[in-house]
Design an enzyme around this catalytic site. Structure first.
Site, PDB file in Angstrom:
ATOM      1  N   SER A  45       0.812  -1.222   0.000  1.00  0.00           N
ATOM      2  CA  SER A  45       0.000   0.000   0.000  1.00  0.00           C
ATOM      3  C   SER A  45       0.846   1.272   0.000  1.00  0.00           C
ATOM      4  O   SER A  45       1.939   1.307   0.587  1.00  0.00           O
ATOM      5  CB  SER A  45      -0.882   0.006   1.249  1.00  0.00           C
ATOM      6  OG  SER A  45      -1.551   1.247   1.371  1.00  0.00           O
ATOM      7  N   TYR A  85      -1.994   0.094  10.008  1.00  0.00           N
ATOM      8  CA  TYR A  85      -2.241  -0.483   8.683  1.00  0.00           C
ATOM      9  C   TYR A  85      -0.998  -0.321   7.799  1.00  0.00           C
ATOM     10  O   TYR A  85      -0.488  -1.295   7.231  1.00  0.00           O
ATOM     11  CB  TYR A  85      -3.466   0.198   8.044  1.00  0.00           C
ATOM     12  CG  TYR A  85      -3.652  -0.150   6.593  1.00  0.00           C
ATOM     13  CD1 TYR A  85      -4.276  -1.344   6.221  1.00  0.00           C
ATOM     14  CD2 TYR A  85      -3.206   0.701   5.582  1.00  0.00           C
ATOM     15  CE1 TYR A  85      -4.428  -1.671   4.878  1.00  0.00           C
ATOM     16  CE2 TYR A  85      -3.361   0.381   4.247  1.00  0.00           C
ATOM     17  CZ  TYR A  85      -3.968  -0.804   3.901  1.00  0.00           C
ATOM     18  OH  TYR A  85      -4.119  -1.132   2.572  1.00  0.00           O
ATOM     19  N   LYS A 139     -17.511  -1.432   0.554  1.00  0.00           N
ATOM     20  CA  LYS A 139     -16.539  -1.048   1.591  1.00  0.00           C
ATOM     21  C   LYS A 139     -17.125   0.059   2.482  1.00  0.00           C
ATOM     22  O   LYS A 139     -16.453   0.582   3.375  1.00  0.00           O
ATOM     23  CB  LYS A 139     -15.239  -0.577   0.951  1.00  0.00           C
ATOM     24  CG  LYS A 139     -14.445  -1.694   0.302  1.00  0.00           C
ATOM     25  CD  LYS A 139     -13.192  -1.163  -0.378  1.00  0.00           C
ATOM     26  CE  LYS A 139     -12.165  -0.716   0.636  1.00  0.00           C
ATOM     27  NZ  LYS A 139     -10.906  -0.278  -0.027  1.00  0.00           N
TER      28      LYS A 139
HETATM   29  N1  LIG Z   1      -8.532   0.088  -2.190  1.00  0.00           N
HETATM   30  C1  LIG Z   1      -7.431   0.777  -1.988  1.00  0.00           C
HETATM   31  O1  LIG Z   1      -7.386   2.010  -2.206  1.00  0.00           O
HETATM   32  C2  LIG Z   1      -6.184   0.086  -1.509  1.00  0.00           C
HETATM   33  C3  LIG Z   1      -4.998   0.838  -1.431  1.00  0.00           C
HETATM   34  C4  LIG Z   1      -3.837   0.222  -0.996  1.00  0.00           C
HETATM   35  C5  LIG Z   1      -3.842  -1.127  -0.669  1.00  0.00           C
HETATM   36  N2  LIG Z   1      -5.000  -1.832  -0.714  1.00  0.00           N
HETATM   37  C6  LIG Z   1      -4.955  -3.253  -0.347  1.00  0.00           C
HETATM   38  O2  LIG Z   1      -5.496  -3.999  -1.398  1.00  0.00           O
HETATM   39  C7  LIG Z   1      -6.122  -5.177  -0.900  1.00  0.00           C
HETATM   40  C8  LIG Z   1      -7.562  -5.219  -1.381  1.00  0.00           C
HETATM   41  O3  LIG Z   1      -8.231  -4.067  -0.879  1.00  0.00           O
HETATM   42  P1  LIG Z   1      -9.722  -3.714  -1.245  1.00  0.00           P
HETATM   43  O4  LIG Z   1      -9.782  -2.271  -1.477  1.00  0.00           O
HETATM   44  O5  LIG Z   1     -10.207  -4.660  -2.281  1.00  0.00           O
HETATM   45  O6  LIG Z   1     -10.417  -3.984   0.155  1.00  0.00           O
HETATM   46  P2  LIG Z   1     -11.613  -4.950   0.558  1.00  0.00           P
HETATM   47  O7  LIG Z   1     -11.795  -4.761   2.018  1.00  0.00           O
HETATM   48  O8  LIG Z   1     -12.773  -4.745  -0.346  1.00  0.00           O
HETATM   49  O9  LIG Z   1     -11.004  -6.386   0.254  1.00  0.00           O
HETATM   50  C9  LIG Z   1     -10.337  -7.171   1.217  1.00  0.00           C
HETATM   51  C10 LIG Z   1     -11.077  -8.494   1.318  1.00  0.00           C
HETATM   52  O10 LIG Z   1     -10.388  -9.312   2.246  1.00  0.00           O
HETATM   53  C11 LIG Z   1     -11.356 -10.007   3.001  1.00  0.00           C
HETATM   54  N3  LIG Z   1     -10.754 -10.370   4.282  1.00  0.00           N
HETATM   55  C12 LIG Z   1     -10.498  -9.560   5.347  1.00  0.00           C
HETATM   56  N4  LIG Z   1      -9.957 -10.272   6.333  1.00  0.00           N
HETATM   57  C13 LIG Z   1      -9.861 -11.552   5.895  1.00  0.00           C
HETATM   58  C14 LIG Z   1      -9.401 -12.754   6.478  1.00  0.00           C
HETATM   59  N5  LIG Z   1      -8.916 -12.777   7.728  1.00  0.00           N
HETATM   60  N6  LIG Z   1      -9.458 -13.904   5.769  1.00  0.00           N
HETATM   61  C15 LIG Z   1      -9.959 -13.891   4.494  1.00  0.00           C
HETATM   62  N7  LIG Z   1     -10.418 -12.773   3.894  1.00  0.00           N
HETATM   63  C16 LIG Z   1     -10.367 -11.617   4.585  1.00  0.00           C
HETATM   64  C17 LIG Z   1     -12.516  -9.062   3.154  1.00  0.00           C
HETATM   65  O11 LIG Z   1     -13.728  -9.742   3.410  1.00  0.00           O
HETATM   66  C18 LIG Z   1     -12.524  -8.342   1.820  1.00  0.00           C
HETATM   67  O12 LIG Z   1     -13.401  -8.949   0.905  1.00  0.00           O
HETATM   68  C19 LIG Z   1      -5.995  -5.105   0.609  1.00  0.00           C
HETATM   69  O13 LIG Z   1      -4.857  -5.856   0.981  1.00  0.00           O
HETATM   70  C20 LIG Z   1      -5.769  -3.640   0.870  1.00  0.00           C
HETATM   71  O14 LIG Z   1      -5.076  -3.427   2.073  1.00  0.00           O
HETATM   72  C21 LIG Z   1      -6.162  -1.258  -1.138  1.00  0.00           C
END
Ligand SMILES: NC(=O)c1ccc[n+]([C@@H]2O[C@H](COP(=O)([O-])OP(=O)(O)OC[C@H]3O[C@@H](n4cnc5c(N)ncnc54)[C@H](O)[C@@H]3O)[C@@H](O)[C@H]2O)c1
Length: 335
Positions: A139, A161, A199
């Site tokens: 991230s 985070y 989200k």
């Molecule tokens: N969206 C952004 O702007 C952004 C930016 C930087 C990094 N990220 C990273 O990208 C990845 C995806 O993010 P996103 O935006 O799709 O978020 P999101 O919350 O929609 O997706 C994460 C998914 O992981 C699942 N999850 C959480 N804990 C879990 C567990 N213990 N076991 C199994 N599944 C679990 C959740 O149910 C969710 O569906 C994450 O690692 C997030 O930290 C996202």
């Protein structure tokens, strides 16, 4: 759009967090562009359980996967018995690791580090044993308030985070030195686009402002929003980076942004232009000062060289592409 030539026939792909925003978009990318690949989604779907900040512990939602024809498994990446069963049942070629506590404002340090870092190590060990390539979500939050443009190597996370993601990167570097599998960490900046709606409050401000405007409400921004800038990146470019990371020129940790810093005010202005409105903005104090990124801009030079990545969406292009979905969500989910 398809980003690699390989048809992925006889390949098995695991997408952790596949019922979330980015994971579900990846699942559909493979279904549409590489239909012969076998795609397995693992996600701890939402249960209603909340964190101390009131947000859901996991955001996975079945509606993100409507139309998906691969396999779906509900489970927790912290569950070692489940991971052992997966390892026995499948022979993965690629692991896209998106599962995480993705809420940057979450305060539970124990849960954050266990889920984001320790469970990742278990998955990495599984990838090594299976000879699978690991492509995982890091991230832009690793940078905290490090000066722009942010470059891999100069990090200053401001919350647990960002810390957990930085520790994933350090761990990965260690594995890259001694293991033969492909390992690529992708430092996403601020992602927006279809399938982020569930989200809730942690979805991007693009969809949240879009829905305020469609409801006829004045957009509410933090004070100084013309000067609070971020590198906002459309989901299509995130998918591009993930797919290119399947065949990297070099293992590594790469920024995934547009390379341009844009203000929150410009999001609202662009949405109002697309939606044909001219609502006055309201400005409210920012409660997150001290643990908030005021200026992010990805240096994407090494991503372009190492992955062949080239962003295709400026903020205005992404918003324009997203508008029909913002309207559909408003009609079907918000109203
Ligand atoms: N969206 C952004 O702007 C952004 C930016 C930087 C990094 N990220 C990273 O990208 C990845 C995806 O993010 P996103 O935006 O799709 O978020 P999101 O919350 O929609 O997706 C994460 C998914 O992981 C699942 N999850 C959480 N804990 C879990 C567990 N213990 N076991 C199994 N599944 C679990 C959740 O149910 C969710 O569906 C994450 O690692 C997030 O930290 C996202």
């Amino acid at each position: 759009m398809r980003y690699i030539d390989d048809d992925l026939k006889n390949k098995t792909i695991l997408i952790t967090g596949g019922a979330g925003f980015i994971g579900a978009n990846l699942a559909f990318y493979f279904q549409e562009n590489h239909p012969e690949a076998h795609v397995v989604v693992l996600d701890s779907f939402r249960s209603g359980e909340t964190l101390s900040n009131g947000n859901l512990k996991s955001f996975g939602h079945f509606k993100n996967l409507i139309g998906f024809r691969g396999e779906v498994i509900s489970g927790d990446i912290n569950d070692k018995a489940l991971l052992a069963k997966l390892e026995g049942d499948y022979d993965f070629d690629y692991i896209f690791h998106e599962a995480a506590i993705s809420d940057t404002t979450a305060l539970e340090q124990d849960l954050m580090i266990r889920t984001n870092l320790n469970a990742y190590k278990d998955l990495l060990d599984m990838a090594v044993r299976q000879g699978a390539n690991m492509i995982y979500a890091s991230s832009g939050a690793t940078y905290g308030d490090a000066s722009s443009p942010q470059r891999v190597g100069v990090e200053a996370p401001q919350n647990v985070y960002g810390f957990s993601k930085l520790m994933m990167d350090h761990l990965s570097r260690d594995y890259m030195k001694r293991e033969k599998i492909g390992i690529v960490g992708l430092r996403y900046f601020n992602v927006y686009g279809p399938r982020e709606f569930f989200k809730n409050k942690t979805a991007s401000m693009v969809v949240q402002f879009g829905h305020q405007i469609l409801a006829g409400k004045n957009p509410r921004l933090f004070e100084g929003s013309d000067k609070i800038v971020r590198d906002f990146i459309y989901i299509e470019d995130i998918i591009q980076a993930n797919v290119l990371a399947m065949h990297p020129k070099e293992n590594g940790i790469y920024n995934v942004g547009t390379g341009k810093a844009r203000s929150f005010q410009s999001i609202v202005d662009s949405l109002q232009k697309e939606l044909g409105t001219a609502l006055p903005c309201e400005y409210i104090p920012n409660p997150f000062v001290g643990r908030y990124q005021f200026h992010t801009e990805a240096d994407i030079g090494s991503t372009m060289r190492g992955l062949g990545y080239k962003p295709r969406y400026e903020l205005e292009d992404g918003i324009k592409a997203y508008i029909p979905e913002i309207k559909r969500l408003f009609e079907e989910e918000v109203k």
